[in-house]
Design a protein around this motif. Structure first.
Motif, short mmCIF file in Angstrom:
data_model
loop_
_atom_site.label_atom_id
_atom_site.label_comp_id
_atom_site.label_asym_id
_atom_site.label_seq_id
_atom_site.Cartn_x
_atom_site.Cartn_y
_atom_site.Cartn_z
N ALA A 54 -5.14 1.28 -0.13
CA ALA A 54 -6.10 0.72 0.83
C ALA A 54 -5.50 -0.48 1.54
O ALA A 54 -5.69 -0.67 2.75
N ALA A 55 -4.77 -1.33 0.79
CA ALA A 55 -4.14 -2.50 1.40
C ALA A 55 -3.08 -2.09 2.42
O ALA A 55 -2.81 -2.82 3.37
N ALA A 56 -2.52 -0.89 2.24
CA ALA A 56 -1.51 -0.38 3.18
C ALA A 56 -2.15 0.29 4.38
O ALA A 56 -1.45 0.73 5.30
N GLY A 57 -3.49 0.37 4.39
CA GLY A 57 -4.18 0.97 5.53
C GLY A 57 -4.74 2.35 5.26
O GLY A 57 -5.46 2.89 6.11
N GLY A 58 -4.46 2.92 4.10
CA GLY A 58 -4.94 4.26 3.79
C GLY A 58 -6.28 4.25 3.08
O GLY A 58 -6.41 4.78 1.97
N THR A 59 -7.28 3.65 3.70
CA THR A 59 -8.57 3.50 3.03
C THR A 59 -9.26 4.83 2.77
O THR A 59 -9.93 5.00 1.75
N GLY A 60 -9.11 5.79 3.70
CA GLY A 60 -9.75 7.09 3.50
C GLY A 60 -9.22 7.81 2.29
O GLY A 60 -9.98 8.31 1.44
N ARG A 81 -13.95 2.19 -17.26
CA ARG A 81 -14.92 2.20 -16.18
C ARG A 81 -15.03 0.82 -15.51
O ARG A 81 -15.19 0.71 -14.29
N ALA A 82 -14.93 -0.24 -16.31
CA ALA A 82 -14.98 -1.59 -15.76
C ALA A 82 -13.79 -1.85 -14.84
O ALA A 82 -13.93 -2.40 -13.74
N GLY A 83 -12.61 -1.45 -15.30
CA GLY A 83 -11.42 -1.62 -14.47
C GLY A 83 -11.50 -0.82 -13.19
O GLY A 83 -11.08 -1.28 -12.12
N LEU A 84 -12.08 0.39 -13.27
CA LEU A 84 -12.24 1.22 -12.09
C LEU A 84 -13.19 0.56 -11.09
O LEU A 84 -12.94 0.54 -9.88
N ASP A 85 -14.29 -0.02 -11.59
CA ASP A 85 -15.22 -0.74 -10.70
C ASP A 85 -14.52 -1.90 -10.00
O ASP A 85 -14.73 -2.14 -8.80
N ALA A 86 -13.70 -2.64 -10.74
CA ALA A 86 -13.02 -3.80 -10.17
C ALA A 86 -12.08 -3.38 -9.04
O ALA A 86 -12.03 -4.02 -7.97
N GLN A 87 -11.32 -2.29 -9.25
CA GLN A 87 -10.41 -1.83 -8.20
C GLN A 87 -11.17 -1.22 -7.04
O GLN A 87 -10.80 -1.39 -5.87
N ALA A 88 -12.27 -0.50 -7.34
CA ALA A 88 -13.08 0.10 -6.28
C ALA A 88 -13.63 -0.97 -5.34
O ALA A 88 -13.74 -0.74 -4.13
N ALA A 89 -13.97 -2.14 -5.88
CA ALA A 89 -14.49 -3.22 -5.04
C ALA A 89 -13.47 -3.61 -3.97
O ALA A 89 -13.83 -3.86 -2.81
N HIS A 90 -12.20 -3.65 -4.34
CA HIS A 90 -11.16 -4.01 -3.37
C HIS A 90 -10.98 -2.91 -2.32
O HIS A 90 -10.78 -3.21 -1.13
N VAL A 91 -11.03 -1.66 -2.75
CA VAL A 91 -10.85 -0.55 -1.81
C VAL A 91 -12.01 -0.52 -0.81
O VAL A 91 -11.81 -0.39 0.40
N LEU A 92 -13.23 -0.66 -1.30
CA LEU A 92 -14.40 -0.63 -0.42
C LEU A 92 -14.39 -1.82 0.54
O LEU A 92 -14.77 -1.70 1.71
N ALA A 93 -13.96 -2.98 0.04
CA ALA A 93 -13.89 -4.16 0.92
C ALA A 93 -12.87 -3.94 2.03
O ALA A 93 -13.10 -4.32 3.18
N ALA A 94 -11.73 -3.33 1.69
CA ALA A 94 -10.71 -3.06 2.71
C ALA A 94 -11.23 -2.10 3.77
O ALA A 94 -10.81 -2.14 4.93
N ALA A 95 -12.17 -1.22 3.38
CA ALA A 95 -12.76 -0.26 4.32
C ALA A 95 -13.92 -0.86 5.09
O ALA A 95 -14.54 -0.17 5.90
#
Length: 414
Positions: A54-60, A81-95
């Protein structure tokens, strides 16, 4: 190469800002883990890879990966699951999906607290708080920030940072102007921050973050309208022309600075007026203009008397330059131009640093700069009335001079 070596290589790419290569390295490490049946570790690593992607621009593509991981992690341990939520927050924010991102970060915080992982809980909590402010704005963020803080054990660094964000939001009255706004995701100190603080009068007046070069989401159209309506700017060329005039202090009436320059130390109003008239005669200024300019010393002195009474100047202080009015607007012109797409971030930052540097050459303190900025503004708009223009400028000065979170309180001049 071992798992640890592969992960360290991926992290190194991330630290270097090579996010695409980091995503590929994480994917390789995850494949190796899956080949050995280490499914839980592979989910965590793929989630980190999605964040890099996502940080590289590939949010989709990153979001597609997260959807698959969410299904796979449903039956896995709470830590995964907690770690997945934490990373998902960054991906969604980038989008740009900040509301969803805030909810995933909040969920990660709660899960990490139940696992007694304070460090990661703090990180997720602070991330959630920043996303809440970004998504809802300071006023609407008050309630969720209070609820978030209530779920965090006091005393830790995460609690302190969220409490600070809440305090900043609570200092905002129920209006969107004449308030100090600090972007938690932008630097609040350093060379660029000090230069951005030169434009803080307008930032406070407009209720926008003083330390963010780029504006809030959706501000591009507003700034284009503002630039065309107030400045006749419709593209890079006209933006650059106005920017150069501000940086060279050529936008304001040059007669004002000339009048200030003719004031000798220890001289009274009569001698000051005489010096102004003499300068005009030496430079073949028309009689009509001489008549207009000769009245400026009296008007300036009226403002200075009021400035002293209101704390804008020291009891014996005077304004020596109004160049600050142009420099302060130049900082905001850089922000508006960047948001409107009339310049890139590099050019905008260079203009901000130039404006800050020139202000520091002319003035000796934040207070001296503020008085010069306000006098320049009053002579253009207030015309000696001490009306709304003056009252709002005084309010902005007091916010910047007195608020503990103000850059003028936190950074030394120059």
């Amino acid at each position: 190469m071992t798992y640890q070596g592969m992960l360290e290589r991926a992290r190194k790419f991330e630290r270097q800002g090579r996010h695409g290569e980091a995503a590929a390295a994480y994917a390789g490490a995850a494949e190796a883990m899956e080949a050995h049946g280490d499914w839980t570790s592979a989910v965590a690593v793929r989630a980190r890879g999605a964040r890099a992607l996502a940080a590289a621009g590939g949010t989709g593509e990153a979001h597609r990966i997260l959807d698959e991981l969410d299904r796979a992690a449903a039956s896995m341990p709470a830590e995964v699951r907690a770690g997945l939520d934490a990373q998902a927050a960054h991906v969604l924010a980038a989008a740009g999906r900040t509301g969803e991102a805030a909810r995933r970060a909040w969920s990660a915080m709660s899960a990490f607290w139940s696992l007694h992982d304070r460090k990661r809980a703090d990180g997720a909590g602070v991330h959630a708080a920043r996303l809440i402010v970004k998504d809802a704005g300071a006023r609407e963020a008050l309630r969720p920030l209070r609820e978030l803080l209530a779920q965090m054990p006091p005393g830790g660094e995460g609690y302190r940072q969220v409490a600070k964000l809440l305090a900043e939001a609570e200092r905002r009255p129920d209006r969107d102007h004449d308030v100090l706004v600090t972007d938690p995701d932008s630097a609040a100190w350093g060379r660029l921050a000090a230069a951005l603080a030169v434009g803080a009068h307008l930032a406070v007046g407009n209720g926008v973050a003083w330390n963010a070069l780029s504006g809030r989401d959706g501000s591009s159209r507003d700034d284009k309208v503002l630039l065309e309506r107030d400045w006749n700017i419709t593209g890079h060329e006209s933006w650059r022309e106005q920017m150069d005039a501000l940086l060279d202090a050529r936008n304001s009436d040059p007669a004002v600075q000339m009048v200030l320059d003719q004031r000798g130390r220890g001289t009274g109003p009569r001698e000051w007026r005489a010096a102004v008239v003499a300068w005009c005669r030496e430079h073949d200024v028309s009689d009509e203009t001489v008549g207009e300019v000769a009245g400026l010393p009296d008007l300036i002195e009226r403002y200075e008397v009021r400035f002293r009474a209101d704390g804008l100047l020291k009891p014996d202080g005077v304004v020596e330059s109004v160049y600050g009015y142009d420099f302060g607007r130049a900082v905001n012109m850089a922000r508006w131009g960047l948001n409107a797409g009339y310049c890139d971030a590099e050019e905008a930052e260079k203009c901000v640093l130039t404006a800050g540097g020139r202000a520091h050459q002319v003035y000796s303190s934040w207070g001296a700069f503020s008085a010069g900025y306000i006098l320049g503004r009053m002579l253009r708009f207030d015309e000696g009335e001490f009306g709304e223009w003056y009252e709002r400028s005084l309010t902005g000065h007091r916010v910047l001079a007195e608020d503990p979170g103000s850059p003028w309180r936190r950074m030394a001049w120059g």
